[in-house]
Motif scaffolding. Structure first.
Motif, PDB file in Angstrom:
ATOM      1  N   ALA A 212       0.836  -1.203   0.000  1.00  0.00           N
ATOM      2  CA  ALA A 212       0.000   0.000   0.000  1.00  0.00           C
ATOM      3  C   ALA A 212       0.873   1.257   0.000  1.00  0.00           C
ATOM      4  CB  ALA A 212      -0.942  -0.006   1.208  1.00  0.00           C
ATOM      5  N   ARG A 213       1.973   1.231   0.748  1.00  0.00           N
ATOM      6  CA  ARG A 213       2.917   2.357   0.732  1.00  0.00           C
ATOM      7  C   ARG A 213       3.502   2.520  -0.663  1.00  0.00           C
ATOM      8  NH1 ARG A 213       7.465   1.356   3.455  1.00  0.00           N
ATOM      9  NH2 ARG A 213       8.124   3.497   3.150  1.00  0.00           N
ATOM     10  N   TYR A 214       3.874   1.402  -1.270  1.00  0.00           N
ATOM     11  CA  TYR A 214       4.411   1.422  -2.630  1.00  0.00           C
ATOM     12  C   TYR A 214       3.369   1.987  -3.593  1.00  0.00           C
ATOM     13  CZ  TYR A 214       6.250  -0.344  -7.073  1.00  0.00           C
ATOM     14  OH  TYR A 214       6.710  -0.457  -8.363  1.00  0.00           O
ATOM     15  N   ASN A 215       2.136   1.563  -3.475  1.00  0.00           N
ATOM     16  CA  ASN A 215       1.055   2.063  -4.314  1.00  0.00           C
ATOM     17  C   ASN A 215       0.923   3.582  -4.197  1.00  0.00           C
ATOM     18  OD1 ASN A 215      -1.629   1.923  -5.801  1.00  0.00           O
ATOM     19  ND2 ASN A 215      -2.294   2.652  -3.794  1.00  0.00           N
ATOM     20  N   ARG A 216       0.910   4.077  -2.972  1.00  0.00           N
ATOM     21  CA  ARG A 216       0.756   5.526  -2.771  1.00  0.00           C
ATOM     22  C   ARG A 216       1.956   6.273  -3.373  1.00  0.00           C
ATOM     23  NH1 ARG A 216      -2.222   9.140  -0.270  1.00  0.00           N
ATOM     24  NH2 ARG A 216      -3.487   7.709   0.908  1.00  0.00           N
ATOM     25  N   TRP A 217       3.150   5.766  -3.156  1.00  0.00           N
ATOM     26  CA  TRP A 217       4.356   6.393  -3.715  1.00  0.00           C
ATOM     27  C   TRP A 217       4.284   6.428  -5.233  1.00  0.00           C
ATOM     28  CZ3 TRP A 217       9.056   3.396  -5.382  1.00  0.00           C
ATOM     29  CH2 TRP A 217      10.124   4.234  -5.711  1.00  0.00           C
ATOM     30  N   GLN A 218       3.937   5.304  -5.821  1.00  0.00           N
ATOM     31  CA  GLN A 218       3.845   5.237  -7.275  1.00  0.00           C
ATOM     32  C   GLN A 218       2.784   6.189  -7.817  1.00  0.00           C
ATOM     33  OE1 GLN A 218       5.841   3.084  -9.625  1.00  0.00           O
ATOM     34  NE2 GLN A 218       6.892   3.830  -7.807  1.00  0.00           N
TER      35      GLN A 218
ATOM     36  N   GLY B 178       2.307  13.519 -10.787  1.00  0.00           N
ATOM     37  CA  GLY B 178       3.166  14.613 -11.229  1.00  0.00           C
ATOM     38  C   GLY B 178       3.466  14.540 -12.717  1.00  0.00           C
ATOM     39  N   PHE B 179       3.777  13.357 -13.214  1.00  0.00           N
ATOM     40  CA  PHE B 179       4.067  13.201 -14.642  1.00  0.00           C
ATOM     41  C   PHE B 179       2.818  13.417 -15.491  1.00  0.00           C
ATOM     42  CE2 PHE B 179       7.734  11.026 -12.817  1.00  0.00           C
ATOM     43  CZ  PHE B 179       8.750  11.585 -13.567  1.00  0.00           C
ATOM     44  N   LEU B 180       1.676  12.959 -15.015  1.00  0.00           N
ATOM     45  CA  LEU B 180       0.442  13.152 -15.777  1.00  0.00           C
ATOM     46  C   LEU B 180       0.087  14.625 -15.884  1.00  0.00           C
ATOM     47  CD1 LEU B 180      -1.816  10.238 -14.448  1.00  0.00           C
ATOM     48  CD2 LEU B 180      -0.368  10.282 -16.499  1.00  0.00           C
ATOM     49  N   GLN B 181       0.326  15.362 -14.809  1.00  0.00           N
ATOM     50  CA  GLN B 181       0.000  16.791 -14.823  1.00  0.00           C
ATOM     51  C   GLN B 181       0.887  17.590 -15.772  1.00  0.00           C
ATOM     52  OE1 GLN B 181      -1.233  18.414 -10.775  1.00  0.00           O
ATOM     53  NE2 GLN B 181      -0.361  16.412 -10.241  1.00  0.00           N
ATOM     54  N   GLU B 182       2.043  17.047 -16.115  1.00  0.00           N
ATOM     55  CA  GLU B 182       2.933  17.730 -17.053  1.00  0.00           C
ATOM     56  C   GLU B 182       2.508  17.547 -18.511  1.00  0.00           C
ATOM     57  OE1 GLU B 182       6.886  16.374 -16.227  1.00  0.00           O
ATOM     58  OE2 GLU B 182       6.920  17.319 -14.254  1.00  0.00           O
ATOM     59  N   LEU B 183       1.625  16.580 -18.767  1.00  0.00           N
ATOM     60  CA  LEU B 183       1.169  16.323 -20.136  1.00  0.00           C
ATOM     61  C   LEU B 183      -0.018  17.199 -20.495  1.00  0.00           C
ATOM     62  CD1 LEU B 183       1.265  12.413 -20.238  1.00  0.00           C
ATOM     63  CD2 LEU B 183       2.956  14.002 -21.173  1.00  0.00           C
TER      64      LEU B 183
ATOM     65  N   GLY C  90       7.553  10.924 -24.792  1.00  0.00           N
ATOM     66  CA  GLY C  90       8.662  11.844 -24.571  1.00  0.00           C
ATOM     67  C   GLY C  90       8.714  12.403 -23.160  1.00  0.00           C
ATOM     68  N   SER C  91       7.916  11.866 -22.279  1.00  0.00           N
ATOM     69  CA  SER C  91       7.868  12.304 -20.885  1.00  0.00           C
ATOM     70  C   SER C  91       8.874  11.508 -20.063  1.00  0.00           C
ATOM     71  CB  SER C  91       6.454  12.064 -20.337  1.00  0.00           C
ATOM     72  OG  SER C  91       6.395  12.263 -18.937  1.00  0.00           O
ATOM     73  N   GLY C  92       9.161  12.035 -18.898  1.00  0.00           N
ATOM     74  CA  GLY C  92       9.836  11.225 -17.909  1.00  0.00           C
ATOM     75  C   GLY C  92       8.813  10.250 -17.346  1.00  0.00           C
ATOM     76  N   ALA C  93       9.248   9.355 -16.501  1.00  0.00           N
ATOM     77  CA  ALA C  93       8.338   8.396 -15.887  1.00  0.00           C
ATOM     78  C   ALA C  93       8.801   8.107 -14.471  1.00  0.00           C
ATOM     79  CB  ALA C  93       8.278   7.114 -16.717  1.00  0.00           C
ATOM     80  N   PRO C  94       7.888   7.665 -13.618  1.00  0.00           N
ATOM     81  CA  PRO C  94       8.251   7.423 -12.222  1.00  0.00           C
ATOM     82  C   PRO C  94       9.327   6.352 -12.056  1.00  0.00           C
ATOM     83  CG  PRO C  94       5.865   7.351 -12.521  1.00  0.00           C
ATOM     84  CD  PRO C  94       6.473   7.412 -13.890  1.00  0.00           C
ATOM     85  N   VAL C  95      10.114   6.497 -11.002  1.00  0.00           N
ATOM     86  CA  VAL C  95      11.005   5.428 -10.554  1.00  0.00           C
ATOM     87  C   VAL C  95      10.074   4.366  -9.984  1.00  0.00           C
ATOM     88  CG1 VAL C  95      12.756   4.774  -8.868  1.00  0.00           C
ATOM     89  CG2 VAL C  95      12.868   7.003 -10.010  1.00  0.00           C
ATOM     90  N   SER C  96      10.166   3.142 -10.474  1.00  0.00           N
ATOM     91  CA  SER C  96       9.196   2.138 -10.051  1.00  0.00           C
ATOM     92  C   SER C  96       9.799   0.972  -9.270  1.00  0.00           C
ATOM     93  CB  SER C  96       8.440   1.596 -11.272  1.00  0.00           C
ATOM     94  OG  SER C  96       9.342   1.010 -12.189  1.00  0.00           O
ATOM     95  N   ASP C  97      11.088   1.003  -9.016  1.00  0.00           N
ATOM     96  CA  ASP C  97      11.730  -0.098  -8.299  1.00  0.00           C
ATOM     97  C   ASP C  97      11.336  -0.089  -6.827  1.00  0.00           C
ATOM     98  OD1 ASP C  97      13.366  -1.158 -10.478  1.00  0.00           O
ATOM     99  OD2 ASP C  97      14.401   0.773 -10.342  1.00  0.00           O
ATOM    100  N   LEU C  98      10.739  -1.187  -6.394  1.00  0.00           N
ATOM    101  CA  LEU C  98      10.305  -1.312  -5.011  1.00  0.00           C
ATOM    102  C   LEU C  98      11.461  -1.089  -4.036  1.00  0.00           C
ATOM    103  CD1 LEU C  98       8.083  -2.046  -2.959  1.00  0.00           C
ATOM    104  CD2 LEU C  98       8.683  -4.443  -3.326  1.00  0.00           C
ATOM    105  N   VAL C  99      12.662  -1.481  -4.421  1.00  0.00           N
ATOM    106  CA  VAL C  99      13.813  -1.329  -3.521  1.00  0.00           C
ATOM    107  C   VAL C  99      14.165   0.135  -3.268  1.00  0.00           C
ATOM    108  CG1 VAL C  99      14.781  -3.595  -4.049  1.00  0.00           C
ATOM    109  CG2 VAL C  99      15.479  -1.607  -5.402  1.00  0.00           C
ATOM    110  N   PHE C 100      13.614   1.054  -4.066  1.00  0.00           N
ATOM    111  CA  PHE C 100      13.867   2.486  -3.857  1.00  0.00           C
ATOM    112  C   PHE C 100      12.717   3.203  -3.175  1.00  0.00           C
ATOM    113  CE2 PHE C 100      16.610   1.637  -7.703  1.00  0.00           C
ATOM    114  CZ  PHE C 100      17.774   1.542  -6.967  1.00  0.00           C
ATOM    115  N   LEU C 101      11.756   2.449  -2.641  1.00  0.00           N
ATOM    116  CA  LEU C 101      10.644   3.030  -1.906  1.00  0.00           C
ATOM    117  C   LEU C 101      11.182   3.792  -0.710  1.00  0.00           C
ATOM    118  CD1 LEU C 101       7.564   3.200  -1.229  1.00  0.00           C
ATOM    119  CD2 LEU C 101       7.847   1.030  -0.001  1.00  0.00           C
TER     120      LEU C 101
END
Length: 175
Positions: A11-17, A23-28, A160-171
């Motif tokens: 759930a923490r991972y979900n919220r972080w993601q 943020g990325f969606l708002q830039e489009l 052409g956008s950036g995208a979220p860091v999605s690695d669980l190990v970087f939560l």
């Protein structure tokens, strides 16, 4: 199989993601969000809507609260209509926050012991009641999120956008 600690971590991972994704969606531009991209759910917004719809429908099963049928913007309630859950980001963002908070509340009800027992829900897709181990349903819930965020990640980079860091190990420790 899995514990409440696993569910809280996911759930923490979900919220972080979802926070990063917002943020990325708002830039489009709105045009980029709804552009047909050949994905199963069409566009970035369509896939984000389906992801949100899936979270909402599963939460209504898990916590017995309201589901997507209560959405004032809905156009039908099934999987195929899920792409229309929210007409734009102005509607999607607050609903995403609401459902994420609901997920956090739900996982807060788990202890640290293994999640066990059966879970039964009515599947509109199958038009029948389904019973599976509760742990399998919880795993599916979080796996579904990761699957569709991966699709969105791909579409963002293709746009052409950036995208979220999605690695669980970087939560981060705090989300």
């Amino acid at each position: 199989m899995i514990t409440g600690a696993y569910a809280r971590q996911m759930a923490r991972y979900n919220r972080w993601q979802n926070s990063q994704l917002a943020g990325f969606l708002q830039e489009l531009s709105p045009e980029e969000l709804i552009r047909e991209r050949g994905a199963f759910f069409g566009s970035i917004l369509g896939t984000a809507n389906h992801l949100l719809w899936g979270d909402w429908i599963w939460m209504s099963r898990f916590d017995k609260g309201p589901g997507p049928e209560s959405n004032p913007h809905r156009k039908g309630g099934g999987i195929h209509e899920s792409v229309h859950l929210c007409p734009d980001l102005a509607h999607w963002l607050p609903l995403r926050e609401t459902i994420d908070a609901r997920i956090d509340t739900w996982v807060g009800t788990f202890g640290d012991e293994p999640i066990s027992g059966p879970f039964t829900w009515y599947s509109a897709a199958k038009e029948e009641d389904i019973t599976l181990p509760y742990a399998v349903c919880v795993i599916h819930f979080f796996n579904h999120q990761t699957h569709h965020r991966g699709q969105i990640h791909k579409m963002l980079t293709e746009a052409g956008s950036g995208a979220p860091v999605s690695d669980l190990v970087f939560l981060p420790e705090e989300v």
